[in-house]
Design a protein around this motif. Sequence first.
Motif, mmCIF file in Angstrom:
data_model
loop_
_atom_site.group_PDB
_atom_site.id
_atom_site.type_symbol
_atom_site.label_atom_id
_atom_site.label_comp_id
_atom_site.label_asym_id
_atom_site.label_seq_id
_atom_site.Cartn_x
_atom_site.Cartn_y
_atom_site.Cartn_z
ATOM 1 N N LEU A 123 -22.667 0.368 0.911
ATOM 2 C CA LEU A 123 -21.989 1.140 -0.459
ATOM 3 C C LEU A 123 -21.547 2.809 0.065
ATOM 4 C CD1 LEU A 123 -26.019 1.267 -0.952
ATOM 5 C CD2 LEU A 123 -23.968 0.449 -2.583
ATOM 6 N N ILE A 124 -21.433 2.354 1.571
ATOM 7 C CA ILE A 124 -20.403 3.513 1.814
ATOM 8 C C ILE A 124 -19.355 2.975 1.773
ATOM 9 C CG2 ILE A 124 -20.024 5.300 3.713
ATOM 10 C CD1 ILE A 124 -22.743 5.840 2.188
ATOM 11 N N PRO A 125 -18.726 1.787 2.935
ATOM 12 C CA PRO A 125 -17.395 1.887 2.526
ATOM 13 C C PRO A 125 -16.464 0.901 1.899
ATOM 14 C CG PRO A 125 -18.574 0.078 3.900
ATOM 15 C CD PRO A 125 -19.156 1.360 3.743
ATOM 16 N N LEU A 126 -17.735 0.407 0.970
ATOM 17 C CA LEU A 126 -16.751 -0.523 -0.492
ATOM 18 C C LEU A 126 -16.115 0.590 -1.251
ATOM 19 C CD1 LEU A 126 -19.255 -3.889 -0.592
ATOM 20 C CD2 LEU A 126 -17.167 -2.677 0.901
ATOM 21 N N PRO A 127 -16.354 1.698 -2.301
ATOM 22 C CA PRO A 127 -16.326 2.318 -3.260
ATOM 23 C C PRO A 127 -15.451 2.715 -2.790
ATOM 24 C CG PRO A 127 -18.865 2.861 -3.043
ATOM 25 C CD PRO A 127 -18.761 1.686 -2.056
ATOM 26 N N GLN A 128 -14.902 3.295 -1.401
ATOM 27 C CA GLN A 128 -14.302 4.505 -1.026
ATOM 28 C C GLN A 128 -13.018 2.600 -0.974
ATOM 29 O OE1 GLN A 128 -15.002 7.055 2.307
ATOM 30 N NE2 GLN A 128 -16.658 5.764 2.851
ATOM 31 N N ALA A 129 -13.159 1.501 -0.886
ATOM 32 C CA ALA A 129 -12.280 1.060 -0.141
ATOM 33 C C ALA A 129 -11.764 0.343 -2.548
ATOM 34 C CB ALA A 129 -12.562 -0.463 -0.229
ATOM 35 N N VAL A 130 -12.800 0.470 -3.281
ATOM 36 C CA VAL A 130 -12.074 0.506 -4.444
ATOM 37 C C VAL A 130 -11.220 1.485 -4.720
ATOM 38 C CG1 VAL A 130 -13.517 0.382 -6.511
ATOM 39 C CG2 VAL A 130 -14.483 -0.752 -5.101
ATOM 40 N N ILE A 131 -11.388 2.788 -4.005
ATOM 41 C CA ILE A 131 -10.344 3.388 -4.410
ATOM 42 C C ILE A 131 -9.081 2.957 -4.188
ATOM 43 C CG2 ILE A 131 -9.876 6.191 -4.394
ATOM 44 C CD1 ILE A 131 -12.781 6.629 -4.582
ATOM 45 N N ALA A 132 -8.752 2.294 -2.967
ATOM 46 C CA ALA A 132 -7.894 2.504 -2.622
ATOM 47 C C ALA A 132 -6.736 1.166 -3.050
ATOM 48 C CB ALA A 132 -8.414 1.823 -0.766
ATOM 49 N N ASP A 133 -8.214 -0.095 -3.673
ATOM 50 C CA ASP A 133 -7.342 -1.344 -4.542
ATOM 51 C C ASP A 133 -6.877 -0.841 -5.674
ATOM 52 O OD1 ASP A 133 -8.979 -2.731 -2.759
ATOM 53 O OD2 ASP A 133 -10.825 -2.891 -4.029
ATOM 54 N N LEU A 134 -7.131 0.864 -5.962
ATOM 55 C CA LEU A 134 -6.625 1.376 -7.284
ATOM 56 C C LEU A 134 -5.798 2.187 -7.162
ATOM 57 C CD1 LEU A 134 -10.206 0.591 -9.726
ATOM 58 C CD2 LEU A 134 -8.738 -1.409 -9.565
ATOM 59 N N VAL A 135 -5.505 3.223 -6.694
ATOM 60 C CA VAL A 135 -5.095 4.544 -6.309
ATOM 61 C C VAL A 135 -4.168 3.964 -5.156
ATOM 62 C CG1 VAL A 135 -4.880 6.176 -6.935
ATOM 63 C CG2 VAL A 135 -7.406 5.831 -7.537
ATOM 64 N N PRO A 136 -2.513 4.516 -5.741
ATOM 65 C CA PRO A 136 -2.029 4.422 -4.468
ATOM 66 C C PRO A 136 -2.062 5.662 -3.379
ATOM 67 C CG PRO A 136 -0.468 4.716 -6.115
ATOM 68 C CD PRO A 136 -1.815 4.887 -6.690
ATOM 69 N N PRO A 137 -1.843 5.023 -2.138
ATOM 70 C CA PRO A 137 -2.206 6.779 -1.054
ATOM 71 C C PRO A 137 -1.531 8.354 -1.905
ATOM 72 C CG PRO A 137 -1.385 4.621 0.587
ATOM 73 C CD PRO A 137 -1.197 4.238 -1.362
#
Length: 531
Positions: A123-137
């Motif tokens: 629950l902690i890292p996966l939502p942050q990985a979702v943002i990285a999947d969808l949004v450029p740095p």
Amino acid sequence: MSAPSIRPGYLLPHRTTALAISAALMAVVLAASGQTILVTAMPAVSAAVGGSHDYTWLFSCYLLAMAVTVPLYGRLSDIYGRRPFLVGAIVLYLLGSVIGATADSMAQLVVARTVQGLAAGGLIPLPQAVIADLVPPSERGRWQGFFGAAVAIAALLGPLGGGWLADHAAWQWVFLAPMPIGALALVIIWFTLRIPPHADRRVGVDVLGALLLTFAVGGALLATATGGHLWAWDSAVVIGLFAGAALALVAFVLVERRSPHPLVPFSLLTDRTLGAASVAGIGIGAAQFSALAFVPLFVQGALGASATDAGLALVPLLLAMVAGTLGSGQVIARTGRYRWALLSGPAVGACGYAWLASLDSGSSRLDVTVGTLLVGLGVGLIWQNLLLVVQNAAPAREVGVATSAAQLCRSLGNTIGVTATGAIVAARLGSADPDFTGALSAAERAQAAAAVHPVFALGVPICVLVLLVALLIPQVPLRRSVHDEGGVDEDAVAVAREPPVAALALTLDPAPLPGGRAVRPPRRRPPRAHR
């Protein structure tokens, strides 16, 4: 009807991106509110079922379980996608809440927190990985505002709700209250989160590496949690746990270097930028959770306040964290520069801990608020931006495992910090088992203040060490695509390959011109092809 357009650098259309990120952030609200609501209520909960001497176990077992599962969630979600693992983590967290609400002993509470920790590993890292999947740095700082809003909800409602429930309702509601959020998150994620796995992902899981990492992390954290409490630091059990963890860590590195499907790619372990960010993450994790765990204990024990007042004492800390995260994210998105936040965060945090270390049983609530504001702001400036550094440096196909590795380091810092400082507090309390929910004498309040004082004092050198490590992180241009497209700054690459001493001198930022452009334009070359 024409297909919706996709913004340059993004993976999905804007509306789909917003829905997917909002679904993932519901999971963050669940985990964050479940944690903050327990922080303020835990003294009352532990006193009701088992006594204050086992107080830190309810944090340690949670963090230990989370630490050993974080890398697995990252690697498996890189292979099979984020959705099934987020759904499974939410279901597991709700199960832990039911176990906790029906507990009649400290042992059952520990089991409940362990189950919730196993869920929090996703629950902690996966939502942050979702943002990285969808949004450029280059655009991620703006979208991190949604992440900050999720944390803000937990920061406002969690501590106040936990303190109020501990004072005015049955403590079981501390576990039951976040469950509607989890149920809503489960529905939204099931129907909206559709992110395809990366086309160039590594297929396969290194089972042996996963077991070795579990033994290494679990042994080290278990030794830290039990040393000085259940067993002496020089006992055979504690020494054996540390030795076994060290051997498992060496074996893990050897296995990962030869595995065709490593759990943590060795290139991530040896990259200087990722390495420095990971070490800084351990330190900031220790600083963050030590404050979250022991500020309520100080307010209730040393100042003789109620659990509700303890919750109010945490609100400035958490809101300052959100303000630091949101503000720095907006500035970074506009200027492309993040080193200023990485360096200023530990400095501000050290000032906050020094202020808290000067407090005693005669201090006021305002004194506590000033210290917590400084600590929260310092943590917020560096907390999320270390993750941005990691995700920007890691290949797109391994962003999940890189995010999980960063979260693992933070979890290690959390656990080491709370267990080590918890052992110090328990040792200073001695054989007494005070009930911080009742009226305390002046002597008991002074004893509680003296017991918590080393926790705050230790935060100062930890923040200084984080600052020194952050100096080694170079300023690398942020990618403008969720994939590994876009040019590479040759100057930044050269700096990243320098030895640490030389890099320390080379990574001082050149003065930026208005608009965030550097004085010396970077030279660009095409990216390397994936091997």
